[in-house]
Write a protein that holds these residues in place. Sequence first.
Motif, PDB file in Angstrom:
ATOM      1  N   LEU A   1      -0.009  -8.933  11.604  1.00 21.50           N
ATOM      2  CA  LEU A   1       0.717  -8.306  10.512  1.00 21.50           C
ATOM      3  C   LEU A   1       2.224  -8.428  10.729  1.00 21.50           C
ATOM      4  O   LEU A   1       2.716  -8.187  11.835  1.00 21.50           O
ATOM      5  N   THR A   2       2.943  -8.803   9.677  1.00 16.18           N
ATOM      6  CA  THR A   2       4.406  -8.848   9.732  1.00 16.18           C
ATOM      7  C   THR A   2       4.948  -7.988   8.592  1.00 16.18           C
ATOM      8  O   THR A   2       4.721  -8.278   7.419  1.00 16.18           O
ATOM      9  N   GLY A   3       5.659  -6.939   8.944  1.00 17.11           N
ATOM     10  CA  GLY A   3       6.131  -5.978   7.963  1.00 17.11           C
ATOM     11  C   GLY A   3       7.320  -6.476   7.163  1.00 17.11           C
ATOM     12  O   GLY A   3       8.252  -7.075   7.712  1.00 17.11           O
TER      13      GLY A   3
ATOM     14  N   PHE B   1       7.955 -13.711   7.740  1.00 17.87           N
ATOM     15  CA  PHE B   1       7.918 -13.307   9.138  1.00 17.87           C
ATOM     16  C   PHE B   1       9.072 -12.337   9.393  1.00 17.87           C
ATOM     17  O   PHE B   1      10.107 -12.404   8.747  1.00 17.87           O
ATOM     18  N   SER B   2       8.872 -11.456  10.333  1.00 19.69           N
ATOM     19  CA  SER B   2       9.916 -10.505  10.688  1.00 19.69           C
ATOM     20  C   SER B   2       9.649 -10.000  12.099  1.00 19.69           C
ATOM     21  O   SER B   2       8.647 -10.351  12.732  1.00 19.69           O
TER      22      SER B   2
ATOM     23  N   TRP C   1       3.522  -5.604   3.606  1.00 21.81           N
ATOM     24  CA  TRP C   1       3.426  -6.470   4.781  1.00 21.81           C
ATOM     25  C   TRP C   1       2.638  -7.741   4.475  1.00 21.81           C
ATOM     26  O   TRP C   1       1.900  -7.828   3.496  1.00 21.81           O
ATOM     27  N   ASN C   2       2.832  -8.741   5.342  1.00 22.25           N
ATOM     28  CA  ASN C   2       2.057  -9.975   5.290  1.00 22.25           C
ATOM     29  C   ASN C   2       0.910  -9.897   6.286  1.00 22.25           C
ATOM     30  O   ASN C   2       1.053  -9.341   7.377  1.00 22.25           O
TER      31      ASN C   2
ATOM     32  N   ASN D   1       0.847  -1.190   0.000  1.00 23.75           N
ATOM     33  CA  ASN D   1       0.000   0.000   0.000  1.00 23.75           C
ATOM     34  C   ASN D   1       0.877   1.232   0.000  1.00 23.75           C
ATOM     35  O   ASN D   1       1.882   1.292   0.723  1.00 23.75           O
ATOM     36  N   GLY D   2       0.531   2.216  -0.807  1.00 23.87           N
ATOM     37  CA  GLY D   2       1.369   3.405  -0.871  1.00 23.87           C
ATOM     38  C   GLY D   2       0.632   4.655  -1.265  1.00 23.87           C
ATOM     39  O   GLY D   2      -0.378   4.611  -1.975  1.00 23.87           O
ATOM     40  N   LEU D   3       1.146   5.773  -0.796  1.00 24.07           N
ATOM     41  CA  LEU D   3       0.668   7.105  -1.153  1.00 24.07           C
ATOM     42  C   LEU D   3       1.896   7.963  -1.422  1.00 24.07           C
ATOM     43  O   LEU D   3       2.804   8.033  -0.596  1.00 24.07           O
TER      44      LEU D   3
END
Length: 445
Positions: A185-187, A247-248, A162-163, A126-128
């Motif tokens: 959520l895993t970034g 995963f992170s 992210w996942n 997702n981006g802006l």
Amino acid sequence: MFVKQKSLFLLLFFAVGKLAAQQELMLQTLPDLWPGTVVNPAFFPKDKKIVIGLPGYALDGAHSGDITYKDLFVKNGAKTTIDFGNVINKLDPENEAFFDQRIETLSLGLRLGNWSVQASHANRLNGLVIYPKSLAEILWNGNAPYIGQTVDLGLRANISDWNEWSIGLARHFNKVSVGVRFKYLTGVSSLVTDDTKHKATVYTNPDIYQLQLETDYSFNSSALINAIDTSDLGFNLDLGSLKGKAFSKNTGSAFDFGLNWQVTKKLALNFSVLDWGGKINWKENANNFRSNGSYTYNGVIFPGSDIINGSDSLSFDQKLDTLNDIFQFKKTAANFTTETPQRLYAGGTFQVTEKWQLGLSVFAQNTNNKRRSGVGVSARWQPVRWVSLGAMYSVNNRSAANIGMHVAFTPGPVQLYFLTDNLVGAFTIKSSPAVNLRAGLALAF
């Protein structure tokens, strides 16, 4: 900061051009298809007990104005070059691009009497991006046409990948279904500029070509950028580190809530809130980059388009290296937090006849204090039980004339579907300023 293809601005513009916030108005009117659970956790395919969602893909995005991928990237023999000359006249003083990509790997659903459970995994990008016209102008034209002018270079961005690991539960009463879904959520990667520190300007004195640059610019990054490489006039992008990041240590959570009310035999109403309270705390490879200073140099004019496209004929002396170094960023290890875009859906369907259905969809999204909304009316035709065809007219912040469609084939346990809120953009991604589509496959028993 002005300069080769691996610079931050070009990376972001390239991503926007290819991708072109996830509204999916058409999907909201199809609660009997498995992907409908994505926009409302209270949805579950009617008369089905077990559902296996196979890989699916969804994309939604647009650029303000009429900028397209083909406008920006031009084929020159075997080489593709960047051509801002086709774009600059179309730009507004401030321009905006947003995109939301969703890659669904696997999902499962199970109905147990009046209850249903679901679990899934998806990757989201997702981006802006917000940038001034003057940034594109100076990247393309250089500073010579702007003698005596202060040019704004301050790009703003909020991009995260992210996942999403989710598990949901729904209760189906006689006429009402309510559902809730928890998302872990895993970034993977993130780049977020500081809204209070995005000043970057350049001024060329008309008398002695004295060049003055001033910055007070800051951004946070995790995994995407690991260093500033001033000797090569750009950012060191750590794209290799993005692989295999299921995963992170960058973790967070979000909630979805949904309601579906069968008011009468023909009329149904629905409402949902997605990504409520969604946040990701970035700890792994998380850094802050800050540039804050001013620099004056005499008699400097730098070119534009040749630098952007990496011309081998350019030769930079130590003076230009020093000029670039004034933008040097100080890197500091720093955790930061991003919010996932919150979405709201409301609408309903009315079964006119056995084969015809009318629908109404309302959408609203809040991303970084940027609000987007849309409303659509649709008609659905099922000539036979296993074929569904539909069309939609919708209005959103960008356009008052969007024609969408869906086609779904559901023979036996198979659910094969394609949906779009923007029919033209779905089949002309590189030549359209707006894109919206979803496609996938599920098995429902």
